[in-house]
Design a protein around this motif. Structure first.
Motif, mmCIF file in Angstrom:
data_model
loop_
_atom_site.group_PDB
_atom_site.id
_atom_site.type_symbol
_atom_site.label_atom_id
_atom_site.label_comp_id
_atom_site.label_asym_id
_atom_site.label_seq_id
_atom_site.Cartn_x
_atom_site.Cartn_y
_atom_site.Cartn_z
ATOM 1 N N GLY A 38 -7.897 -16.928 4.763
ATOM 2 C CA GLY A 38 -6.489 -16.608 4.156
ATOM 3 C C GLY A 38 -6.435 -16.250 2.604
ATOM 4 N N GLY A 39 -5.374 -16.694 1.926
ATOM 5 C CA GLY A 39 -5.097 -16.410 0.764
ATOM 6 C C GLY A 39 -6.159 -16.757 -0.427
ATOM 7 N N ALA A 40 -6.669 -17.817 -0.163
ATOM 8 C CA ALA A 40 -7.723 -18.335 -1.295
ATOM 9 C C ALA A 40 -8.867 -17.337 -1.058
ATOM 10 N N VAL A 41 -9.291 -16.643 0.086
ATOM 11 C CA VAL A 41 -10.548 -15.818 0.046
ATOM 12 C C VAL A 41 -10.018 -14.381 -0.607
ATOM 13 N N ARG A 42 -8.715 -13.914 -0.084
ATOM 14 C CA ARG A 42 -8.207 -12.763 -0.659
ATOM 15 C C ARG A 42 -8.164 -12.758 -2.195
ATOM 16 N N ASP A 43 -7.552 -13.811 -2.691
ATOM 17 C CA ASP A 43 -7.443 -14.033 -4.250
ATOM 18 C C ASP A 43 -8.886 -14.104 -5.023
ATOM 19 N N LEU A 132 -7.622 -12.916 14.317
ATOM 20 C CA LEU A 132 -6.552 -11.934 14.791
ATOM 21 C C LEU A 132 -5.307 -12.238 14.930
ATOM 22 N N ARG A 133 -5.061 -13.443 15.005
ATOM 23 C CA ARG A 133 -3.572 -13.974 14.984
ATOM 24 C C ARG A 133 -2.784 -13.613 13.252
ATOM 25 N N ARG A 134 -3.439 -13.372 12.280
ATOM 26 C CA ARG A 134 -2.669 -13.186 11.319
ATOM 27 C C ARG A 134 -2.236 -11.934 11.026
ATOM 28 N N ASP A 135 -1.293 -12.004 9.548
ATOM 29 C CA ASP A 135 -0.458 -10.951 9.452
ATOM 30 C C ASP A 135 -1.164 -9.601 9.051
ATOM 31 N N PHE A 136 -2.148 -9.661 8.121
ATOM 32 C CA PHE A 136 -2.675 -8.469 7.669
ATOM 33 C C PHE A 136 -4.228 -8.645 7.266
ATOM 34 N N ILE A 138 -5.844 -7.951 4.877
ATOM 35 C CA ILE A 138 -6.260 -8.560 3.462
ATOM 36 C C ILE A 138 -6.355 -10.399 3.715
ATOM 37 N N ASN A 139 -5.409 -10.863 4.826
ATOM 38 C CA ASN A 139 -5.431 -12.230 4.725
ATOM 39 C C ASN A 139 -6.187 -12.431 6.167
ATOM 40 N N ALA A 140 -7.036 -11.897 6.576
ATOM 41 C CA ALA A 140 -7.783 -12.192 7.897
ATOM 42 C C ALA A 140 -9.172 -11.942 7.498
ATOM 43 N N ASP A 178 5.735 -8.577 17.516
ATOM 44 C CA ASP A 178 5.546 -10.087 17.821
ATOM 45 C C ASP A 178 6.206 -11.015 16.954
ATOM 46 N N ASP A 179 6.204 -10.536 15.610
ATOM 47 C CA ASP A 179 6.721 -11.659 14.234
ATOM 48 C C ASP A 179 7.312 -10.488 13.137
ATOM 49 N N ALA A 180 8.691 -10.438 13.156
ATOM 50 C CA ALA A 180 9.054 -9.341 12.243
ATOM 51 C C ALA A 180 9.219 -10.056 10.631
ATOM 52 N N THR A 181 8.843 -11.225 10.845
ATOM 53 C CA THR A 181 8.843 -11.678 9.377
ATOM 54 C C THR A 181 7.691 -11.063 8.787
ATOM 55 N N ARG A 182 6.703 -10.447 9.503
ATOM 56 C CA ARG A 182 5.670 -9.789 8.589
ATOM 57 C C ARG A 182 6.100 -8.581 8.008
ATOM 58 N N ILE A 183 7.275 -8.151 8.229
ATOM 59 C CA ILE A 183 7.897 -6.834 7.744
ATOM 60 C C ILE A 183 8.566 -7.401 6.364
ATOM 61 N N LEU A 184 9.030 -8.493 6.141
ATOM 62 C CA LEU A 184 9.223 -8.998 4.731
ATOM 63 C C LEU A 184 8.051 -9.385 3.948
ATOM 64 N N ARG A 185 7.036 -9.980 4.585
ATOM 65 C CA ARG A 185 5.595 -10.398 4.076
ATOM 66 C C ARG A 185 4.841 -9.446 3.355
ATOM 67 N N ALA A 186 4.819 -8.007 4.331
ATOM 68 C CA ALA A 186 4.150 -7.010 3.904
ATOM 69 C C ALA A 186 4.738 -6.635 2.564
ATOM 70 N N LEU A 187 6.230 -6.305 2.504
ATOM 71 C CA LEU A 187 6.595 -5.859 1.171
ATOM 72 C C LEU A 187 6.433 -6.794 -0.055
ATOM 73 N N ARG A 188 6.292 -8.094 0.390
ATOM 74 C CA ARG A 188 6.092 -8.969 -0.709
ATOM 75 C C ARG A 188 4.656 -8.913 -1.192
ATOM 76 N N TYR A 189 3.440 -8.834 -0.367
ATOM 77 C CA TYR A 189 2.400 -8.635 -0.741
ATOM 78 C C TYR A 189 2.196 -7.258 -1.568
ATOM 79 N N GLU A 190 2.597 -6.321 -1.002
ATOM 80 C CA GLU A 190 2.598 -4.706 -1.453
ATOM 81 C C GLU A 190 2.895 -4.867 -2.797
ATOM 82 N N GLN A 191 4.072 -5.314 -3.239
ATOM 83 C CA GLN A 191 4.784 -5.440 -4.724
ATOM 84 C C GLN A 191 3.743 -6.282 -5.585
ATOM 85 N N ARG A 192 3.590 -7.664 -4.800
ATOM 86 C CA ARG A 192 2.849 -8.582 -5.822
ATOM 87 C C ARG A 192 1.529 -8.165 -6.282
ATOM 88 N N LEU A 193 0.507 -7.446 -5.158
ATOM 89 C CA LEU A 193 -0.719 -7.172 -5.565
ATOM 90 C C LEU A 193 -0.735 -5.586 -6.105
HETATM 91 P P1 ATP Z 1 0.411 -16.596 -0.678
HETATM 92 O O1 ATP Z 1 -0.103 -15.178 0.353
HETATM 93 O O2 ATP Z 1 1.892 -16.457 -0.444
HETATM 94 O O3 ATP Z 1 -0.426 -16.599 -1.736
HETATM 95 P P2 ATP Z 1 -1.076 -17.812 1.626
HETATM 96 O O4 ATP Z 1 -1.783 -16.429 1.711
HETATM 97 O O5 ATP Z 1 -1.661 -18.919 1.574
HETATM 98 O O6 ATP Z 1 -0.292 -17.667 0.169
HETATM 99 P P3 ATP Z 1 1.000 -18.637 3.576
HETATM 100 O O7 ATP Z 1 2.249 -17.998 3.695
HETATM 101 O O8 ATP Z 1 0.763 -19.912 3.035
HETATM 102 O O9 ATP Z 1 0.074 -17.515 2.591
HETATM 103 O O10 ATP Z 1 0.105 -18.445 4.616
HETATM 104 C C1 ATP Z 1 -1.291 -18.769 5.000
HETATM 105 C C2 ATP Z 1 -1.852 -17.816 5.930
HETATM 106 O O11 ATP Z 1 -1.124 -17.767 7.189
HETATM 107 C C3 ATP Z 1 -1.710 -16.384 5.325
HETATM 108 O O12 ATP Z 1 -3.029 -16.003 4.447
HETATM 109 C C4 ATP Z 1 -1.824 -15.592 6.626
HETATM 110 O O13 ATP Z 1 -3.219 -15.178 7.094
HETATM 111 C C5 ATP Z 1 -1.345 -16.554 7.596
HETATM 112 N N1 ATP Z 1 0.202 -16.313 8.050
HETATM 113 C C6 ATP Z 1 1.417 -16.721 7.534
HETATM 114 N N2 ATP Z 1 2.267 -16.378 7.905
HETATM 115 C C7 ATP Z 1 2.092 -15.591 9.070
HETATM 116 C C8 ATP Z 1 2.558 -14.671 10.179
HETATM 117 N N3 ATP Z 1 4.081 -14.512 9.984
HETATM 118 N N4 ATP Z 1 2.076 -13.940 10.870
HETATM 119 C C9 ATP Z 1 0.650 -13.897 10.760
HETATM 120 N N5 ATP Z 1 -0.135 -14.789 9.925
HETATM 121 C C10 ATP Z 1 0.676 -15.579 9.069
#
Ligand code: ATP
Length: 423
Positions: A38-43, A132-136, A138-140, A178-193
């Motif tokens: 997840g985020g620690a690997v990405r960062d 595979l269950r993760r959002d993007f 870069i977080n997978a 499956d999970d539309a919160t990812r729409i908001l998450r996508a925009l958050r990562y896009e602008q943050r990074l």
């Molecule tokens: P941040 O990205 O804000 O620095 P983080 O990457 O640790 O922190 P979290 O929101 O703590 O993000 O979620 C941890 C991990 O869980 C993410 O890296 C992502 O892979 C996964 N994750 C979180 N929310 C979702 C979601 N709605 N759908 C799929 N995967 C998710």
């Protein structure tokens, strides 16, 4: 396959690396495999600081956590030597804390979505299922922590390459359904990074934005709060407006230049506060629209009260423009409004005189206290009852307008009132 062991040594605290090695060995001794994800690997790959570490075990996380808790350097189930381990058997998770380091340990799992927007059904799985269950992409990405392959990258979705190209990419076509919160998450990562939505991801995001309606108020509110905690939330809101995402939350919301200017000004004045940002976001809305949003986002408590007062205070603002208004008049107009609402209106309103009066109330007038209190008034001969409260308020107004400043002057005024006027 790329090995990140030396990058980990360069960028991560030595005590964390030591813990990750011990944990990887402990997992292996139990016949399990451990990964950093997840985020620690990405960062780490982006060379951005991140002190939240997510570990995934192929097997049984609580079993590994209990063994690690017994080992050297990690405290027991309770606080010990600044370290802390908490095991949640029923969720298959554990948490380690040391100083500002936070390490979460979970069992690898696969997910299936019975219906859009609902929480998924989960079962134990492999690291690949878990990615595979993760959002993007870069977080997978995961890093293997097993002793023989410590530091090896596990990157089944091309996350490494997307990090290099600056792309936010979903892992499959149904992701936003499956999970539309990812729409908001996508925009958050896009602008943050400073990244871009990958082309197909942007197309699907636009196509599926109405799926946000399947998400509960609590989850939408949580994602909105995460957006408002970012360094420049106005950029995310602007992008959300351009893509029609903000309007999906409420048709009247706008992430425009007006809002961006207010957000920047709020940051110049004080530490940014998500609640203040939200009040600025709803400032242009009508009472009815705000009620709608409160219900949709399930906003409660102080923020709910503050939001509700915004249109009311907006309606009272013109009275504050009267040049003959004394400080006591400003006080009387504002005393029933919560400070949070007043602070938002001070940033939002365009008139310099109204703004300066709102600020004067917040910084000064609301703190003005009389030297005499209720007990003093009783001592001076004022009987109990509504008259006492009225007199205290009148005394405060006299002080606000500079008609009295010392205790003696207040007493003289009370005597004068007792002699005739304010009965
Ligand atoms: P941040 O990205 O804000 O620095 P983080 O990457 O640790 O922190 P979290 O929101 O703590 O993000 O979620 C941890 C991990 O869980 C993410 O890296 C992502 O892979 C996964 N994750 C979180 N929310 C979702 C979601 N709605 N759908 C799929 N995967 C998710």
């Amino acid at each position: 396959m790329e090995n990140l062991a030396s990058k980990m040594r360069e960028r991560l605290p030595a005590e964390l690396i030591a813990f990750l090695r011990i944990a990887g060995e402990g997992a292996e001794a139990q016949g399990q495999r451990l990964y950093l994800v997840g985020g620690a690997v990405r960062d780490l790959l982006l060379e951005r600081p991140n002190l939240d570490f997510d570990l995934v075990v192929e097997g049984d996380a609580p079993r590994l956590a209990r063994q690690l808790a017994k080992g050297e350097g990690i405290g027991g189930e309770n606080e010990k030597g600044g370290e802390r381990v908490t095991v949640h058997r029923q969720f298959g998770t554990a948490k380690f804390r040391r100083g500002n380091l936070s390490i979460d340990l979970v069992t690898a799992r696969s997910e299936t979505y019975a219906k859009p927007g609902a929480l998924p059904t989960v079962q134990p799985g492999t690291i690949r299922d878990d990615l595979l269950r993760r959002d993007f992409s870069i977080n997978a990405i995961a890093i293997d922590l097993s002793p023989a392959s410590f530091g090896q990258l596990v990157d089944p979705h091309g996350g490494r390459s997307d990090l290099e190209q600056g792309l936010i990419r979903i892992l499959h076509e149904r992701s936003f359904i499956d999970d539309a919160t990812r729409i908001l998450r996508a925009l958050r990562y896009e602008q943050r990074l400073g990244f871009k939505l990958e082309q197909n991801t942007e197309r699907l995001l636009r196509e599926h934005k109405s799926m946000l309606d399947t998400i509960s108020g609590d989850r939408i509110r949580h994602e909105l709060e995460l957006i408002l905690k970012e360094d420049c939330p106005e950029q995310i809101l602007e992008r959300a407006q351009i893509l029609g995402v903000l309007q999906q939350l409420h048709p009247s919301l706008r992430g425009n230049g007006w809002l961006a200017e207010r957000f920047r000004e709020a940051r110049q004045k004080a530490t940014p506060d998500p609640a203040l940002y939200l009040l600025l976001l709803v400032y242009p809305l009508s009472e009815e629209e705000i009620e709608h949003l409160i219900a949709r986002l399930k906003i409660v408590g102080e923020l709910e009260r503050n939001m509700r007062q915004v249109p009311r205070l907006k309606g009272d603002l013109t009275a504050l423009a009267d040049p003959t208004l004394l400080p006591s008049g400003v006080y009387r107009l504002l005393k029933h409004y919560p400070p949070g609402t007043i602070a938002a209106c001070a940033l939002a309103c365009d008139s310099p005189i109204i703004r300066s009066r709102l600020e004067r109330y917040l910084n000064d007038l609301r703190y003005v206290k009389t030297s005499l209190d209720g007990e003093d008034l009783k001592r001076l001969g004022v009987g109990l009852g509504p008259r006492l409260g009225k007199m205290l308020e009148a005394l405060r107004e006299a002080k606000l307008d500079g008609r009295v400043s010392t205790k003696e002057e207040e007493e003289a005024l009370v005597h004068q009132w007792l002699g005739g006027n304010l009965k």
